[in-house]
Design a protein around this motif. Structure first.
Motif, PDB file in Angstrom:
ATOM      1  N   HIS A  78       0.797  -1.232   0.000  1.00  0.00           N
ATOM      2  CA  HIS A  78       0.000   0.000   0.000  1.00  0.00           C
ATOM      3  C   HIS A  78       0.828   1.280   0.000  1.00  0.00           C
ATOM      4  O   HIS A  78       0.421   2.270  -0.600  1.00  0.00           O
ATOM      5  N   ARG A  79       1.967   1.272   0.685  1.00  0.00           N
ATOM      6  CA  ARG A  79       2.699   2.529   0.850  1.00  0.00           C
ATOM      7  C   ARG A  79       4.148   2.495   0.383  1.00  0.00           C
ATOM      8  O   ARG A  79       4.701   3.538   0.054  1.00  0.00           O
ATOM      9  N   ARG A  80       4.783   1.326   0.390  1.00  0.00           N
ATOM     10  CA  ARG A  80       6.207   1.279   0.058  1.00  0.00           C
ATOM     11  C   ARG A  80       6.413   1.551  -1.427  1.00  0.00           C
ATOM     12  O   ARG A  80       5.791   0.930  -2.276  1.00  0.00           O
ATOM     13  N   PRO A  89       3.680   2.439  -5.190  1.00  0.00           N
ATOM     14  CA  PRO A  89       3.368   1.213  -4.455  1.00  0.00           C
ATOM     15  C   PRO A  89       2.658   0.198  -5.355  1.00  0.00           C
ATOM     16  O   PRO A  89       1.947   0.589  -6.299  1.00  0.00           O
TER      17      PRO A  89
END
Length: 104
Positions: A78-80, A89
Motif C-alpha cells: 500500500h505505501r512502500r 506502491p
C-alpha cells in the motif's frame, strides 16, 4: 541453527540445504552464480527483514506470520515505493492496470 543461517544470508550453503531438507522444505534457487533469477524475491525478503522483522522477537510461528502479513498488507503493497514500478506502491500499479482492463 536455522536462525543463525538465515541471519548470515548464506542461503546457498550446503549446511543450510541440509537444515531445510531435515525440515521437509524444498528451496527454490537457480544455479550458483546466476543472480537474476531470484532478484525480485531476494529484494522482497531483504526489505521484509531489514524494514520489519528485525524489530520483533517472535515466540510463536503464528505471531511471526501475523507480522509478515501486517508488513505485506499494511505497508509493502500500500505505501512502500518500488523502483521497479516507477517509485509507486504495488497496489497503485495494480489498480491502474485493472482500470485500464475494465475500460477496454
Amino acid at each position: 541453527m536455522l536462525r543463525r543461517l538465515i541471519e548470515s544470508e548464506n542461503y546457498t550453503s550446503e549446511e543450510f540445504g541440509r537444515v531445510l531438507t531435515g525440515l521437509g522444505i524444498r528451496r527454490s534457487v537457480g544455479r550458483t552464480g546466476v543472480c537474476w533469477d531470484n532478484a525480485m524475491a531476494e529484494s522482497f525478503f531483504s526489505a521484509l527483514k531489514n524494514e520489519w522483522l528485525h524489530r520483533f522477537v517472535f515466540t510463536t510461528r503464528a505471531k511471526a506470520k501475523r507480522q509478515v502479513i501486517r508488513y505485506i498488507e499494511g505497508f509493502y503493497n500500500h505505501r512502500r515505493l518500488h523502483s521497479a514500478l516507477g517509485y509507486r506502491p504495488p497496489l497503485e500499479v495494480l489498480n491502474e492496470f485493472l482500470s485500464t482492463q475494465t475500460a477496454a
